[in-house]
Enzyme design. Structure first.
Site, PDB file in Angstrom:
ATOM      1  N   GLY A   1      87.144 -46.313  44.387  1.00  0.00           N
ATOM      2  CA  GLY A   1      86.043 -47.146  43.951  1.00  0.00           C
ATOM      3  C   GLY A   1      84.871 -46.379  43.374  1.00  0.00           C
ATOM      4  O   GLY A   1      85.012 -45.343  42.717  1.00  0.00           O
ATOM      5  N   SER A   2      83.683 -46.883  43.657  1.00  0.00           N
ATOM      6  CA  SER A   2      82.470 -46.391  43.001  1.00  0.00           C
ATOM      7  C   SER A   2      82.083 -44.971  43.395  1.00  0.00           C
ATOM      8  O   SER A   2      81.147 -44.419  42.809  1.00  0.00           O
ATOM      9  CB  SER A   2      81.302 -47.338  43.324  1.00  0.00           C
ATOM     10  OG  SER A   2      81.555 -48.622  42.794  1.00  0.00           O
TER      11      SER A   2
END
Length: 600
Positions: free
Chosen positions: A312-313
């Protein structure tokens, strides 16, 4: 010997002619014969005496020479010699960086039977089944009462079990010496150590082989007599490892997660100080592997090394740091953040609508997908791939575990524009939490590549420079802002300057697509951010926590970040890190190690 006649005819006839007495001739010849026999006997006796004397002189001479040689030699331990192939049963200890024992050897015994020497085989089988409930009583009775000459009963015994077998009083039950592998800390660092098993076995010894983890990776070294019993020193700290497993276990329960991973790594050396994967197991009683289903459902699965997750981020800092290094942007550069963004037939959205423009700093702080993709487009797919390769995301980690090669990232075979976009914000490329920790350590190490290791040693060759120190420092400043004013505010720990990035990724289905309500939440941190000493990665599998305003939250800011804060608070004093201010509030100890569930 040719005998001369005592009365030779010629001489007797001449003696009679001359008037001599023939008996005198016989007497003379008999005396000569006796003298000759005596001479031969004397010579034979002298020869034997000389041989005996010579033998005594030689024997005592050798003894005296050997005693003199021993008197002038250095004392050594005697060694027993044996013919034929030997079973190497001795195995070196494994210790932590402070010399505390993680794995050692214990002298015990195995139990076997000579059925033909048993007085009452049926009774022996019944009583053995009572001592060892895991044995099949019927099969054991058949083995002991049948035609077999030798039966293995147990490969290792406790002292209590050995005494109970003694009490049976059967001469056909025989004990053989054994050396078994013992893990005195039980479950602690179980995935790192891995476990062991018996290899070649005999009635008087057995070979101990590594099954997984460092036990298997260093199997030849641990069994090598040339090392003279020197222990294998790992980089982990036993106290820090215990604290991490305790806090991570509590966090896993509070966040209702299926599994959890924690990694603490030294920035300067890449040495792993603590690494945990939950659920875990006891290497003294290693469970059997799963033969079907999801491998992560087994406690043997090492999520830190074998887990392949879209992180993810946490990936967003990489294209931003690279763009700063290339001189394309700085922290104040304004980027188009209009959402949604269309690439081909695909739309890319932000979690919130952030308006038409965001600064590069705010793209990281607010975790904008669109803004990150815009920056990645400035770089281009080729430069993006090269930088990720330089960080180690295209290869398995070199960590010294048998599971290391199995944790190679899942990298897209093709790299079109949409792939470059999704990889920029941590989707489409699956890697292990250990890959992420190594990449963040590179940012913290002024852009010089850091490779993870589990071996504690003095010399660590410097890695190649993959990012300029200026860009690495700018990236660390952005990570610090994420904690002070962004999505990871719950990761702040007073006095330690934590900087990091949250990442919440939808969990993929085995058959394709993604689950609607299952995520993997991750928080990757460096601290202290001004002079980074450690990298900490926390990842939770399928967390879910009640939000303050009702409902539930699965975001990394609400799940992984507070667990990471509890770990920083608990581990930092153990590592000798002092807070950067003099006065700290008094924090009362709590059963959940300071974990407090609040919403973003």
């Amino acid at each position: 010997m040719i005998l001369t006649p005592l009365r030779p005819l010629a001489r007797i006839l001449r003696a009679r002619e001359t008037g001599q007495d023939p008996d005198e001739i016989e007497a003379e010849l008999r005396a000569a014969r006796h003298a000759e026999i005596q001479d031969k006997a004397r010579r034979r006796a002298e020869t034997r005496l000389k041989v005996i004397v010579g033998s005594f002189v030689l024997a005592f001479g050798l003894v005296g020479f050997r005693m003199g040689a021993l008197a002038h030699s250095q004392p050594t331990e005697p060694r027993a010699l044996a013919s034929g192939a030997q079973i190497i049963s001795q195995r070196a200890d494994i210790v932590d960086r402070r010399g505390r024992v993680l794995a050692t050897n214990l002298s015990t015994h195995a139990l076997y039977a000579h059925p033909r020497d048993l007085v009452d085989p049926a009774r022996a089988a019944r009583e053995l089944a009572e001592i060892f409930p895991d044995l099949d009583a019927k099969r054991l009775a058949a083995d002991l009462t049948g035609d077999r000459k030798f039966v293995w009963i147990k490969k290792k015994l406790s002292p209590e079990q050995m005494q109970a077998v003694h009490d049976i009083g059967e001469p056909g039950l025989v004990f053989g010496p054994r050396e078994m592998r013992l893990y005195p800390n039980g479950r602690l660092a179980s995935h790192i150590l891995g476990g062991s098993q018996f290899g070649n076995e005999g009635v008087s010894s057995a070979e101990v082989l590594g099954m997984a983890g460092v036990e298997k990776a260093f199997d030849n070294w641990l069994r090598d007599p040339a090392n003279a019993g020197a222990p294998l020193a790992l980089s982990i700290d036993l106290t820090a490892q215990a604290a991490m497993e305790e806090v991570l276990g509590n966090g896993m329960k509070v966040m209702n997660a299926k599994g959890a991973t924690g990694i603490l790594m030294e920035v300067a050396t890449g040495e792993i100080v603590a690494m945990a994967s939950l659920p875990d197991f006891d290497p003294n009683d290693r469970p059997k592997p799963l033969l079907k289903g999801d491998p992560s459902d087994s406690p043997l699965f090492n999520r830190a090394v074998q887990g392949q997750y879209e992180l993810g981020s946490t990936f967003k800092i990489f294209p931003v740091a690279q763009a700063i290094d290339e001189g394309l942007v700085n922290a104040n550069t304004m980027i188009n953040s209009s959402s949604p963004m269309k690439i081909g037939k695909y739309l890319i959205h932000d979690f919130h609508n952030y308006g038409g423009q965001l600064s590069v700093a705010d793209i990281i702080v607010k975790s904008s997908n669109v803004g990150t993709v815009r920056i990645a487009q400035m770089l281009g797919a080729d430069r993006q791939q090269k930088f990720l390769k330089d960080l180690g995301f295209f290869e398995a980690t070199p960590v010294e575990m048998s599971e290391g090669p199995t944790g190679k990232p899942l990298v897209p075979q093709r790299w079109p524009a949409v792939t470059a976009a999704t990889v920029a914000f941590g989707h489409g490329l699956a890697a292990s939490p250990l890959h992420l920790a190594s990449a963040y350590a590179t940012l913290a190490n002024d852009g010089r590549r850091v490779r993870p290791t589990l071996v504690h040693r003095k010399d660590h060759p410097p890695g190649e420079q993959v990012l300029s120190p200026r860009a690495a420092a700018a990236a660390r400043d952005l990570l610090r802002q994420v904690v002070t004013r962004g999505t990871a505010r719950q990761a702040e720990v007073a006095g330690y300057g934590v900087g990091g990035k949250t990442g919440t990724a939808d969990k993929p289905r085995p058959g394709g697509g993604y689950y609607a309500s299952k995520v993997v939440s991750t928080f990757a941190a460096v601290y202290p951010s001004d002079k980074p000493a450690y990298v900490l990665v926390v990842s939770l599998d399928e967390p879910s926590v009640a939000a303050a305003g009702g409902g539930e939250s699965r975001t990394a800011g609400a799940t992984a970040a507070p667990v990471a804060a509890a770990l920083v608070h608990r581990l930092s004093p153990m590592l000798g890190l002092r807070p950067d201010h003099v006065t700290l509030p008094v924090i009362a100890p709590r059963p959940d190690d300071g974990l407090k569930v609040v919403s973003n």
